[in-house]
Motif scaffolding. Structure first.
Motif, PDB file in Angstrom:
ATOM      1  N   ALA A  20       3.319   0.739   2.377  1.00 41.15           N
ATOM      2  CA  ALA A  20       2.749   0.163   1.574  1.00 41.15           C
ATOM      3  C   ALA A  20       3.237  -1.014   1.054  1.00 41.15           C
ATOM      4  N   ASP A  51      -2.447   4.494  -5.437  1.00 45.20           N
ATOM      5  CA  ASP A  51      -2.419   2.819  -5.530  1.00 45.20           C
ATOM      6  C   ASP A  51      -3.887   2.378  -5.360  1.00 45.20           C
ATOM      7  N   TYR A  57       1.958   8.211  -3.331  1.00 46.24           N
ATOM      8  CA  TYR A  57       3.056   8.436  -3.933  1.00 46.24           C
ATOM      9  C   TYR A  57       3.475   9.729  -4.531  1.00 46.24           C
ATOM     10  N   ALA A  95       4.608  -0.522  -4.116  1.00 47.90           N
ATOM     11  CA  ALA A  95       3.255   0.022  -4.342  1.00 47.90           C
ATOM     12  C   ALA A  95       2.261  -1.115  -4.935  1.00 47.90           C
TER      13      ALA A  95
END
Length: 216
Positions: A20, A51, A57, A95
């Motif tokens: 990420a 995200d 996540y 993120a």
């Protein structure tokens, strides 16, 4: 398979879950926090995030949500507090800003297991990107601050409310969600339907006053 996991599965295939980057964040990381009304004890099995880059996540947060338990039943579990705190949580590092958050949790005072997917609208991300000048009592001066924390309140009956806030900026309510009951029960059915009992203070409060459904 719910919509969260359909998106998650596609993201995993495309990105291998994940390398990420911070994308549109104007700061290093954003924070995900959880709390519950006084005495309304909650155990979060998982809070998973997708995200804006479709990175996944899993278990960005898990464990107990913050819930005050004042002695001698002197707290008040009705409604949400006038001043929202950051709750118990973690920073979601590396993120981008959130697109969806999937939460599965146990309301121990009922007991019941709930699950929900929270869609985070672009208007919320715009608030999280906006820098503001504010006097910060902690620093004793005017600073530039961001609403970098996303705070979720979890209440019996599967009610959830979401705010964004900053270290020195007040909370802004952004959405309210009604979760569904997870028919598998606690721990995705792995505990045979058995819940951990609530702590002594929540148990005593509910035995005396009950659960104020409809106040959240």
């Amino acid at each position: 398979m719910n919509s969260f996991f359909r998106i998650a599965a596609i993201a995993l295939l495309l990105s291998g879950c994940t390398s990420a980057n911070s994308g549109s964040l104007p700061y290093d990381a954003w924070r995900l926090g959880f709390f519950a009304p006084d005495y309304m004890e909650v155990w979060i099995e998982t809070a998973d995030v997708i995200d804006m880059q479709d990175n996944v996540y899993r278990r960005a947060m898990s464990g107990t949500a913050e819930a005050l338990t004042p002695a001698n039943n002197t707290g008040n579990s009705k409604g949400w507090p006038a001043k929202i705190g950051w709750g118990k949580g973690k920073y979601v590092k590396n993120a981008d800003l959130p697109k969806q958050i999937y939460v599965r949790w146990q309301s121990l005072v009922e007991p019941q297991t709930y699950k929900m997917t929270i869609d985070i609208p672009e208007s919320t991300r715009e608030i999280m990107r906006k820098k503001e000048k504010v006097f910060c009592a902690f620093d004793g001066k005017v600073i530039t601050d961001y609403r970098e924390a996303l705070v979720i309140g979890l209440a019996p009956g599967g009610i959830a409310k979401v705010w964004v806030m900053g270290p020195c900026l007040p909370a802004i309510e952004v959405t309210r969600v009604k979760a569904e009951i997870d028919p598998r029960g606690p721990y995705e059915g792995q505990s045979g339907g058995k819940y951990d009992p609530p702590s002594d203070a929540p148990k005593a409060y509910v035995e005396k006053f009950g659960i104020p459904y409809g106040s959240w």
